[in-house]
Write a protein that holds these residues in place. Structure first.
Motif, PDB file in Angstrom:
ATOM      1  N   THR A  40       0.825  -1.201   0.000  1.00  0.00           N
ATOM      2  CA  THR A  40       0.000   0.000   0.000  1.00  0.00           C
ATOM      3  C   THR A  40       0.865   1.259   0.000  1.00  0.00           C
ATOM      4  O   THR A  40       0.550   2.231  -0.682  1.00  0.00           O
ATOM      5  CB  THR A  40      -0.942   0.016   1.219  1.00  0.00           C
ATOM      6  OG1 THR A  40      -0.176  -0.146   2.426  1.00  0.00           O
ATOM      7  CG2 THR A  40      -1.970  -1.101   1.121  1.00  0.00           C
ATOM      8  N   LEU A  44       0.836   4.127  -2.851  1.00  0.00           N
ATOM      9  CA  LEU A  44       0.421   5.484  -2.490  1.00  0.00           C
ATOM     10  C   LEU A  44       1.486   6.517  -2.847  1.00  0.00           C
ATOM     11  O   LEU A  44       1.172   7.571  -3.415  1.00  0.00           O
ATOM     12  CB  LEU A  44       0.111   5.546  -0.994  1.00  0.00           C
ATOM     13  CG  LEU A  44      -1.195   4.869  -0.554  1.00  0.00           C
ATOM     14  CD1 LEU A  44      -1.242   4.719   0.959  1.00  0.00           C
ATOM     15  CD2 LEU A  44      -2.406   5.652  -1.054  1.00  0.00           C
ATOM     16  N   LEU A 148      -5.498   3.453   1.114  1.00  0.00           N
ATOM     17  CA  LEU A 148      -5.437   4.027   2.460  1.00  0.00           C
ATOM     18  C   LEU A 148      -6.187   3.155   3.462  1.00  0.00           C
ATOM     19  O   LEU A 148      -5.706   2.907   4.571  1.00  0.00           O
ATOM     20  CB  LEU A 148      -6.031   5.435   2.455  1.00  0.00           C
ATOM     21  CG  LEU A 148      -5.152   6.549   1.894  1.00  0.00           C
ATOM     22  CD1 LEU A 148      -5.969   7.826   1.721  1.00  0.00           C
ATOM     23  CD2 LEU A 148      -3.958   6.812   2.804  1.00  0.00           C
ATOM     24  N   ILE A 177      -0.235   3.562   9.336  1.00  0.00           N
ATOM     25  CA  ILE A 177      -0.460   4.341   8.116  1.00  0.00           C
ATOM     26  C   ILE A 177       0.742   5.222   7.836  1.00  0.00           C
ATOM     27  O   ILE A 177       1.170   5.379   6.687  1.00  0.00           O
ATOM     28  CB  ILE A 177      -1.764   5.171   8.215  1.00  0.00           C
ATOM     29  CG1 ILE A 177      -2.082   5.840   6.871  1.00  0.00           C
ATOM     30  CG2 ILE A 177      -1.689   6.195   9.309  1.00  0.00           C
ATOM     31  CD1 ILE A 177      -2.358   4.895   5.736  1.00  0.00           C
TER      32      ILE A 177
END
Length: 298
Positions: A40, A44, A148, A177
């Protein structure tokens, strides 16, 4: 002399022990969390770089998307193998329950896989016209939100359980995150060095340094959450060693290497960032087991 006839309550059995049983989660789950953030985060950072500075990141992103897809496949393999019955993994897709972190996370991973697969396929095609470029950018934008969601859900999932240790980790979602962006920027920086993309390196190096500083804050908040559980499971010496690996080797040393700016130094920074990420995730996954063992021995 009077005697109190009221019987005195005695504590026996399991009254002073944790009421939950540690899940059968070990190395595969730690790898699952790591691969989740690697895929991820890489998507991103590459997607945002391509949207904001297409000239500097276009060629880099064409290589990053297939790697992110491979990392996603590795993540899904770890996730499926760690189920009690791996052959029933598809049953998770039979339920849509946004209030459940597990259900929402499963759907986010599924939704993330679709645009990532499409972008991977586009990476192997020659550049098209305006319509193809428009479709590519729309696909990138569509993939941002589920990426996200996929990056943050595991932290929320862990912290909302009743498991000792995990239930105290209120900042785990925030840490993961931020860590996903750190790992993604580190991966993309390494690719830029290997591919000889100095313009991308010039953007990614200071961005990664800033993300590492933010990561230090998120890590500090997470460790504050876990201070009591960790003090029960580790001796002060072991805690000092873990802290040195996570903070010194995983954050401060990479910052120094990035500040030096040489390609070899930056590649070393990426390696130490990955090492710190592995240690944090391994300790998080092991925590309920360590607390259970400490309770039994105590």
């Amino acid at each position: 002399m009077s005697v109190d006839p009221t019987p005195q309550a005695t504590v026996t059995g399991y009254a002073d022990r944790p009421v939950t049983k540690a899940p059968n989660w070990h190395g595969l789950v730690a790898l699952d969390v790591l691969f989740n953030n690697l895929t991820t985060g890489l998507f991103l950072v590459a997607a945002l770089g391509e949207l904001v500075a297409s000239t500097s990141f276009r060629e880099l992103a064409r290589v990053a998307y297939p790697i992110a897809l491979l990392l996603l496949i590795a993540d899904l393999v770890c996730l499926v193998l760690d189920l009690g019955d791996p052959s029933r993994f598809h049953h998770m897709l039979r339920v849509w329950k946004p209030s459940s972190p597990m259900s929402l996370g499963t759907w986010c991973l599924t939704a993330f896989a679709l645009p990532l697969t499409a972008l991977t396929a586009m990476s192997f095609l020659p550049d098209g016209g305006v319509r193809v470029e428009w479709l590519r950018r729309v696909t990138i934008i569509v993939g941002l939100l589920p990426a996200l969601g996929a990056a943050v859900y595991k932290g929320v999932l862990f912290s909302t359980t009743a498991q000792p240790g995990w239930s105290s980790a209120r900042w785990l979602g925030g840490y993961l995150i931020n860590s996903a962006f750190v790992l993604g920027a580190a991966e993309l920086l390494f690719l830029a060095i290997v591919m000889g993309q100095p313009r991308a390196v010039a953007v990614l190096r200071p961005a990664l340094m800033l993300l590492l500083l933010l990561n230090l804050v998120a890590l500090g908040l997470l460790l504050a959450d876990l201070r009591a559980p960790l003090s029960r499971t580790h001796s002060p010496r072991v805690l000092a060693i873990i802290g040195a690996l996570v903070v010194l080797a995983g954050v401060l040393l990479p910052l120094w290497l990035l500040a030096l700016g040489a390609p070899l130094h930056m590649a070393g920074a990426v390696l130490f960032i990955l090492l710190g990420a592995v240690v944090v995730r391994s300790e998080i996954v092991r925590l309920p087991h360590l607390l259970g063992a400490a309770s039994r021995s105590g």
